[in-house]
Scaffold this motif. Structure first.
Motif, PDB file in Angstrom:
ATOM      1  N   PHE A  33      31.958 -25.158 -78.386  1.00  0.00           N
ATOM      2  CA  PHE A  33      30.514 -24.904 -78.306  1.00  0.00           C
ATOM      3  C   PHE A  33      30.089 -23.877 -79.370  1.00  0.00           C
ATOM      4  N   ILE A  34      30.639 -22.674 -79.305  1.00  0.00           N
ATOM      5  CA  ILE A  34      30.234 -21.628 -80.257  1.00  0.00           C
ATOM      6  C   ILE A  34      30.841 -21.901 -81.632  1.00  0.00           C
TER       7      ILE A  34
ATOM      8  N   ASP B  51      41.630 -27.044 -84.164  1.00  0.00           N
ATOM      9  CA  ASP B  51      41.273 -27.237 -82.751  1.00  0.00           C
ATOM     10  C   ASP B  51      42.126 -28.365 -82.199  1.00  0.00           C
TER      11      ASP B  51
ATOM     12  N   LEU C 132      38.382 -18.358 -82.052  1.00  0.00           N
ATOM     13  CA  LEU C 132      37.633 -18.711 -80.839  1.00  0.00           C
ATOM     14  C   LEU C 132      38.401 -19.655 -79.928  1.00  0.00           C
TER      15      LEU C 132
ATOM     16  N   TYR D 110      41.888 -14.872 -66.858  1.00  0.00           N
ATOM     17  CA  TYR D 110      41.173 -15.033 -68.128  1.00  0.00           C
ATOM     18  C   TYR D 110      40.723 -13.669 -68.665  1.00  0.00           C
TER      19      TYR D 110
ATOM     20  N   LYS E 136      42.044 -11.816 -72.163  1.00  0.00           N
ATOM     21  CA  LYS E 136      41.108 -11.370 -73.204  1.00  0.00           C
ATOM     22  C   LYS E 136      41.273  -9.866 -73.453  1.00  0.00           C
TER      23      LYS E 136
ATOM     24  N   VAL F 198      27.066 -16.842 -73.243  1.00  0.00           N
ATOM     25  CA  VAL F 198      26.437 -17.539 -74.365  1.00  0.00           C
ATOM     26  C   VAL F 198      25.886 -18.879 -73.868  1.00  0.00           C
TER      27      VAL F 198
HETATM   28  N1  LIG Z   1      30.683 -19.463 -73.874  1.00  0.00           N
HETATM   29  C1  LIG Z   1      30.607 -18.213 -73.434  1.00  0.00           C
HETATM   30  O1  LIG Z   1      29.683 -17.833 -72.739  1.00  0.00           O
HETATM   31  C2  LIG Z   1      31.672 -17.216 -73.812  1.00  0.00           C
HETATM   32  C3  LIG Z   1      31.569 -15.928 -73.290  1.00  0.00           C
HETATM   33  C4  LIG Z   1      32.532 -14.986 -73.628  1.00  0.00           C
HETATM   34  C5  LIG Z   1      33.562 -15.327 -74.474  1.00  0.00           C
HETATM   35  N2  LIG Z   1      33.660 -16.594 -74.953  1.00  0.00           N
HETATM   36  C6  LIG Z   1      34.780 -16.923 -75.849  1.00  0.00           C
HETATM   37  O2  LIG Z   1      34.278 -17.530 -77.023  1.00  0.00           O
HETATM   38  C7  LIG Z   1      35.210 -18.510 -77.485  1.00  0.00           C
HETATM   39  C8  LIG Z   1      34.528 -19.845 -77.639  1.00  0.00           C
HETATM   40  O3  LIG Z   1      33.958 -20.232 -76.405  1.00  0.00           O
HETATM   41  P1  LIG Z   1      33.199 -21.598 -76.212  1.00  0.00           P
HETATM   42  O4  LIG Z   1      32.174 -21.392 -75.171  1.00  0.00           O
HETATM   43  O5  LIG Z   1      32.795 -22.130 -77.533  1.00  0.00           O
HETATM   44  O6  LIG Z   1      34.361 -22.483 -75.576  1.00  0.00           O
HETATM   45  P2  LIG Z   1      34.799 -23.985 -75.845  1.00  0.00           P
HETATM   46  O7  LIG Z   1      35.737 -24.354 -74.739  1.00  0.00           O
HETATM   47  O8  LIG Z   1      33.619 -24.842 -76.098  1.00  0.00           O
HETATM   48  O9  LIG Z   1      35.607 -23.838 -77.216  1.00  0.00           O
HETATM   49  C9  LIG Z   1      36.961 -23.516 -77.261  1.00  0.00           C
HETATM   50  C10 LIG Z   1      37.625 -24.497 -78.209  1.00  0.00           C
HETATM   51  O10 LIG Z   1      39.013 -24.138 -78.272  1.00  0.00           O
HETATM   52  C11 LIG Z   1      39.765 -25.337 -78.287  1.00  0.00           C
HETATM   53  N3  LIG Z   1      41.113 -25.044 -77.781  1.00  0.00           N
HETATM   54  C12 LIG Z   1      41.465 -24.764 -76.505  1.00  0.00           C
HETATM   55  N4  LIG Z   1      42.782 -24.568 -76.438  1.00  0.00           N
HETATM   56  C13 LIG Z   1      43.277 -24.710 -77.710  1.00  0.00           C
HETATM   57  C14 LIG Z   1      44.574 -24.631 -78.272  1.00  0.00           C
HETATM   58  N5  LIG Z   1      45.644 -24.369 -77.521  1.00  0.00           N
HETATM   59  N6  LIG Z   1      44.712 -24.862 -79.601  1.00  0.00           N
HETATM   60  C15 LIG Z   1      43.627 -25.159 -80.384  1.00  0.00           C
HETATM   61  N7  LIG Z   1      42.376 -25.234 -79.901  1.00  0.00           N
HETATM   62  C16 LIG Z   1      42.208 -25.021 -78.571  1.00  0.00           C
HETATM   63  C17 LIG Z   1      39.005 -26.313 -77.418  1.00  0.00           C
HETATM   64  O11 LIG Z   1      39.315 -27.670 -77.717  1.00  0.00           O
HETATM   65  C18 LIG Z   1      37.560 -25.967 -77.749  1.00  0.00           C
HETATM   66  O12 LIG Z   1      37.052 -26.784 -78.770  1.00  0.00           O
HETATM   67  C19 LIG Z   1      36.356 -18.516 -76.486  1.00  0.00           C
HETATM   68  O13 LIG Z   1      37.391 -17.696 -76.997  1.00  0.00           O
HETATM   69  C20 LIG Z   1      35.755 -17.904 -75.244  1.00  0.00           C
HETATM   70  O14 LIG Z   1      36.733 -17.276 -74.460  1.00  0.00           O
HETATM   71  C21 LIG Z   1      32.739 -17.551 -74.642  1.00  0.00           C
END
Ligand SMILES: NC(=O)c1ccc[n+]([C@@H]2O[C@H](COP(=O)([O-])OP(=O)(O)OC[C@H]3O[C@@H](n4cnc5c(N)ncnc54)[C@H](O)[C@@H]3O)[C@@H](O)[C@H]2O)c1
Length: 308
Positions: free
Chosen positions: A8-9, A28, A72, A142, A146, A172
Motif C-alpha cells: 500500500f505505502i 517484494d 517497508l 508485531y 518493530k 496510514v
Molecule cells: N499501513 C499502516 O497504517 C502502517 C502503520 C504503521 C507502520 N506501517 C508499516 O509500513 C510498512 C508498509 O505498510 P503497508 O501498509 O504498505 O503494508 P502492505 O502489507 O501493503 O505492504 C507490505 C509489503 O511487504 C511485502 N512483504 C511481506 N513480507 C515480505 C517478505 N518476506 N519479503 C518481501 N516482501 C514482503 C508484501 O507483499 C507487501 O507488498 C510496513 O513495514 C508496516 O509495518 C504501516
C-alpha cells in the motif's frame, strides 16, 4: 530500492521516487501486494519478486547498490502476529537483518517503516500525543518486532556505520489500502458503505487513532532520504479521531445515514493513540498537509473505481 514496494505505502513511494527521476527497484515477495502490481507496471518500475529473507535479496542489493533502501516489507497484520509470532519475527526481524547486513555492505541509507501505535502501546492519557521519548511498551508480537528493528538499526549504526532513519507511522490510510491490517478500517468502512452494507464497530467506537494520509507519509520518507540520520521520527497528525467519528465522516461522504452495528471490544486493542510529530517538523521539515475530509474523499473515490 523499496522493499515491500508492491504494498500500500510502498507502491505510492516507489511511484513518487520514479516521478522525481530516480532509478527505482522494488523488492517484494507479493505476500500481499499482488493487486497493486499494475500500478508499478504502468509506471515502468522494475519489480523483483523476492523474499527479503532469501539470499537472492542480498544479491540484488549488492548488485543494484542503491543509495537508499526504503525498508517497508513486513508482516504487518497485528492479529496474525498474535497467532503466529514465529512467522512475524521471521519476516520482521530476520528479514530486516538480511536487509541491514546488505545495506551496510553497500553503504546505503536505510529508511525503515516502524509503527507509532504499536511500539508505544497504551500510554497514559496525559502523555498524548506521544513523542519519541515516550516509553516503548509494545503489546503485540508485531509491536515487539518493530521496536526490536529500531534497536538493530542503532546496533548496525554503531557497529558497522549504517546510515539509517526510522519512521514510526500513525495509522496510514488512502487509495490502494487492503481492507485489513493496522489501519484497514478506512478501506473496510469505505467499501461497505459504498456497497450499502452494514459496518461493525468493535467496542463502543470511542477508541482513537491518528490517521495520516498516504501522500503525506510518502513525503516523510522522501524527506528522510536527506536528513535525520540515526533518528526515530513519529509521523502522524497529532489529531485523535475516534472510530465513531471516522464512521460518520465516511458515511457522510457515501451519503449513508444508518448507524454502525456494535460488537464486543476485541481483547488487547489500543484505546487511544496519537503521535506528536514535532521532531519530524524540526529536523525533517515535514508536516502533514492533507486534511481528513480531503483524504477520505480521495480514498472513497478510489474504492469507487474513479481515483487514479
Ligand atoms: N499501513 C499502516 O497504517 C502502517 C502503520 C504503521 C507502520 N506501517 C508499516 O509500513 C510498512 C508498509 O505498510 P503497508 O501498509 O504498505 O503494508 P502492505 O502489507 O501493503 O505492504 C507490505 C509489503 O511487504 C511485502 N512483504 C511481506 N513480507 C515480505 C517478505 N518476506 N519479503 C518481501 N516482501 C514482503 C508484501 O507483499 C507487501 O507488498 C510496513 O513495514 C508496516 O509495518 C504501516
Amino acid at each position: 530500492m523499496v522493499t515491500g514496494g508492491a504494498g500500500f505505502i510502498g507502491s505510492h513511494l516507489a511511484e513518487r521516487l520514479q516521478a522525481e527521476g530516480r532509478e527505482v527497484k522494488v523488492v517484494d515477495n507479493l505476500a500481499s501486494g499482488e493487486q497493486r502490481l499494475k500500478f508499478l507496471e504502468a509506471s515502468g518500475i522494475e519489480v523483483d519478486r523476492v523474499d527479503i529473507r532469501h539470499p537472492a535479496c542480498t544479491e540484488i542489493i549488492e548488485k543494484f547498490r542503491p543509495d537508499e533502501i526504503y525498508h517497508l516489507a513486513a508482516q504487518m497484520d497485528v492479529r496474525r502476529s498474535v497467532q503466529d509470532p514465529v512467522y512475524d519475527a521471521d519476516v520482521n526481524v530476520l528479514g530486516t537483518l538480511r536487509v541491514l547486513e546488505a545495506a551496510a555492505k553497500v553503504d546505503a541509507r536505510v529508511i525503515a517503516a516502524s509503527s507509532g501505535g504499536c511500539i508505544y502501546g497504551e500510554a497514559p492519557v496525559e502523555m498524548l500525543p506521544l513523542d519519541e521519548r515516550s516509553l516503548r511498551n509494545p503489546d503485540s508480537p508485531y509491536g515487539i518486532t518493530k521496536a526490536v528493528m529500531e534497536d538493530y538499526l542503532r546496533f548496525y549504526r554503531s557497529n558497522q556505520g549504517l546510515d539509517y532513519v526510522a519512521l514510526a507511522l500513525g495509522n496510514v490510510y488512502g487509495p490502494r489500502q487492503d481492507p485489513f491490517g493496522e489501519a484497514g478500517v478506512v478501506a473496510i468502512f469505505g467499501r461497505r458503505l459504498i456497497d450499502r452494507r452494514p459496518c461493525v464497530i468493535f467496542g463502543d467506537g470511542e477508541q482513537t487513532r491518528d490517521f495520516c494520509y498516504v501522500a503525506d507519509v510518502v513525503d516523510a520518507f522522501v524527506a528522510a532520504a536527506e536528513r535525520g540520520a540515526g533518528e526515530l521520527f513519529n509521523i502522524g497528525t497529532a489529531i485523535e479521531t475516534s472510530v465513531n467519528e471516522l464512521y460518520w465522516a465516511i458515511a457522510g461522504i457515501c451519503e449513508v445515514d444508518s448507524p454502525p452495528r456494535y460488537e464486543p471490544a476485541r481483547p488487547g486493542e489500543l484505546q487511544r493513540s496519537c503521535l506528536d510529530s514535532g521532531k519530524a517538523k524540526r529536523l525533517l521539515g515535514w508536516t502533514p498537509s492533507t486534511d481528513m475530509d480531503a483524504g477520505l474523499r480521495a480514498t472513497v473515490e478510489f474504492i469507487r473505481g474513479r481515483g487514479e
